[in-house]
Design a protein around this motif. Structure first.
Motif, PDB file in Angstrom:
ATOM      1  N   GLN A   7       0.844  -1.207   0.000  1.00  0.00           N
ATOM      2  CA  GLN A   7       0.000   0.000   0.000  1.00  0.00           C
ATOM      3  C   GLN A   7       0.881   1.259   0.000  1.00  0.00           C
ATOM      4  O   GLN A   7       0.591   2.230  -0.710  1.00  0.00           O
ATOM      5  N   LEU A   8       1.958   1.231   0.768  1.00  0.00           N
ATOM      6  CA  LEU A   8       2.854   2.393   0.811  1.00  0.00           C
ATOM      7  C   LEU A   8       3.442   2.677  -0.573  1.00  0.00           C
ATOM      8  O   LEU A   8       3.544   3.829  -0.996  1.00  0.00           O
ATOM      9  N   VAL A  14       1.136   7.135  -6.547  1.00  0.00           N
ATOM     10  CA  VAL A  14       0.005   8.030  -6.865  1.00  0.00           C
ATOM     11  C   VAL A  14       0.337   9.464  -6.429  1.00  0.00           C
ATOM     12  O   VAL A  14       0.098  10.436  -7.157  1.00  0.00           O
ATOM     13  N   ALA A  15       0.941   9.584  -5.248  1.00  0.00           N
ATOM     14  CA  ALA A  15       1.273  10.917  -4.722  1.00  0.00           C
ATOM     15  C   ALA A  15       2.299  11.615  -5.612  1.00  0.00           C
ATOM     16  O   ALA A  15       2.253  12.825  -5.822  1.00  0.00           O
ATOM     17  N   ARG A  16       3.214  10.848  -6.161  1.00  0.00           N
ATOM     18  CA  ARG A  16       4.261  11.428  -7.017  1.00  0.00           C
ATOM     19  C   ARG A  16       3.675  11.888  -8.349  1.00  0.00           C
ATOM     20  O   ARG A  16       3.982  12.982  -8.824  1.00  0.00           O
ATOM     21  N   MET A  36      -8.243   0.467  -5.307  1.00  0.00           N
ATOM     22  CA  MET A  36      -8.543  -0.423  -4.185  1.00  0.00           C
ATOM     23  C   MET A  36      -7.449  -0.345  -3.106  1.00  0.00           C
ATOM     24  O   MET A  36      -7.734  -0.252  -1.910  1.00  0.00           O
ATOM     25  N   GLN A  37      -6.190  -0.324  -3.567  1.00  0.00           N
ATOM     26  CA  GLN A  37      -5.085  -0.237  -2.613  1.00  0.00           C
ATOM     27  C   GLN A  37      -5.166   1.075  -1.826  1.00  0.00           C
ATOM     28  O   GLN A  37      -4.956   1.105  -0.610  1.00  0.00           O
ATOM     29  N   ILE A  38      -5.478   2.172  -2.528  1.00  0.00           N
ATOM     30  CA  ILE A  38      -5.538   3.482  -1.860  1.00  0.00           C
ATOM     31  C   ILE A  38      -6.707   3.514  -0.877  1.00  0.00           C
ATOM     32  O   ILE A  38      -6.584   4.030   0.237  1.00  0.00           O
ATOM     33  N   LYS A  39      -7.830   2.906  -1.291  1.00  0.00           N
ATOM     34  CA  LYS A  39      -8.997   2.873  -0.408  1.00  0.00           C
ATOM     35  C   LYS A  39      -8.637   2.132   0.884  1.00  0.00           C
ATOM     36  O   LYS A  39      -8.913   2.605   2.006  1.00  0.00           O
ATOM     37  N   GLN A  40      -7.989   0.990   0.722  1.00  0.00           N
ATOM     38  CA  GLN A  40      -7.610   0.207   1.914  1.00  0.00           C
ATOM     39  C   GLN A  40      -6.598   0.966   2.773  1.00  0.00           C
ATOM     40  O   GLN A  40      -6.631   0.922   4.002  1.00  0.00           O
ATOM     41  N   PHE A  41      -5.711   1.670   2.091  1.00  0.00           N
ATOM     42  CA  PHE A  41      -4.686   2.456   2.799  1.00  0.00           C
ATOM     43  C   PHE A  41      -5.358   3.562   3.630  1.00  0.00           C
ATOM     44  O   PHE A  41      -5.022   3.781   4.803  1.00  0.00           O
TER      45      PHE A  41
END
Ligand code: PGA
Length: 303
Positions: A7-8, A14-16, A36-41
């Motif tokens: 997730q990190l 995405v942040a970059r 999905m990964q961002i949602k879980q994060f």
């Protein structure tokens, strides 16, 4: 906070890019997988990381904070990976070895050469007597031991790496000093200053003479090579030592090697460890280095 490294990694991409699509391309994932990964994060951290204004996405304040930490975590992780790789390759770590006093004359040179090649490796070197080396082997305490006479009663792995010739030494004033091609019988009436009973040098010397049916006078027993050399210089008697102990005395002419037929007594140096031992990568690297390079770094007088 129950976030995963995966997730990190996705969050950081995405942040970059500030784009789910471009992050997905970079990571070879589908866009829904990234979402999905961002949602879980975000669920795991309890705060939204991104906000959408019009068509653009921006980091929230929590997202900016998290980006700072996730970069640190990933860079620490990369560093950890690198260190582990170096450990695997023997580039880093600690080497703990023990040698008899006789090997001290060259062991430090070998270690210095090894240290130049592997500057991140640290060492401990124990210079000790044979009795203590045997105990350390028995108790599997060291990565490796250097010996001239590995014991036969232990299940050991031994690697022969260099010759260890034993020679007869005398004061330059000794009547035999300038004689050529001496017979062993010429030594029979001489007194010898000998090493302590447990020394490998002493055992090899005794074996050599007894195999040839020769008895010699061992009236004086002393512990260690230095005191033997001093006593021979002081003309107390003759001595038998490894040629590796003599560099300085031969250079300065304080001692001479007698020219005796059947000498030198040919012996070898071995790297030794318990058979079942799992060598660390550094110890493996050291063994390889010694087997390949011992002769390059260790000089001895021609015999
Ligand atoms: P030492 O040396 O005589 O100091 O025990 C080791 C060996 O030559 O076996």
């Amino acid at each position: 906070m129950n976030v995963t490294f995966r997730q990190l990694k996705v969050f950081e991409a995405v942040a970059r890019h500030l784009s789910f699509t471009r992050a997905a391309q970079e990571l070879h994932l589908t866009q829904p997988a990234v979402s999905m990964q961002i949602k879980q994060f975000e669920e795991a951290t309890g705060l939204p990381m991104f906000e959408q204004v019009g068509k653009k996405i921006f980091l929230t304040q929590a997202g900016k904070e998290m980006l700072h930490y996730s970069r640190n975590i990933r860079s620490e992780l990369n560093e950890a990976e690198e260190v582990l790789e170096q450990l695997k390759g023997g580039q880093r770590g600690h080497l703990d070895i023990a040698v008899p006093t006789t090997a001290n004359y060259f062991a430090t040179r070998l270690l210095a050469a090894f240290a130049r090649k592997f500057p991140d490796v640290t060492f401990s070197l124990d210079v000790t007597n044979r009795a203590s080396l045997l105990l350390q082997l028995e108790q599997n305490e060291k990565d490796m031991v250097i010996m001239g006479l590995p014991p036969t009663e232990m299940n050991l792995e031994t690697h022969m790496f260099m010759e260890n010739p034993l020679v007869v030494i005398a004061s330059p004033n000794h009547p035999l000093a300038n004689q050529k091609r001496l017979e062993l019988s010429d030594l029979a009436n001489e007194s010898f200053v000998v090493r302590e009973r447990t020394s490998g040098t002493r055992i090899a010397m005794q074996r050599f003479f007894s195999e040839r049916g020769i008895e010699f006078k061992t009236s004086i027993e002393m512990t260690g090579n230095e005191v033997i050399k001093q006593s021979v210089q002081a003309e107390i008697g003759l001595g038998i030592v490894s040629v590796h102990t003599l560099e300085l005395e031969l250079e300065t002419g304080r001692l001479v090697i007698l020219d005796v037929k059947q000498f030198p007594i040919l012996r070898h140096w071995y790297l030794v460890h318990r058979h079942a031992k799992r060598l660390s990568p550094v110890a493996e690297a050291f063994r390889e280095f010694v087997m390949e390079n011992a002769d390059k770094f260790i000089t001895r007088p021609e015999l």
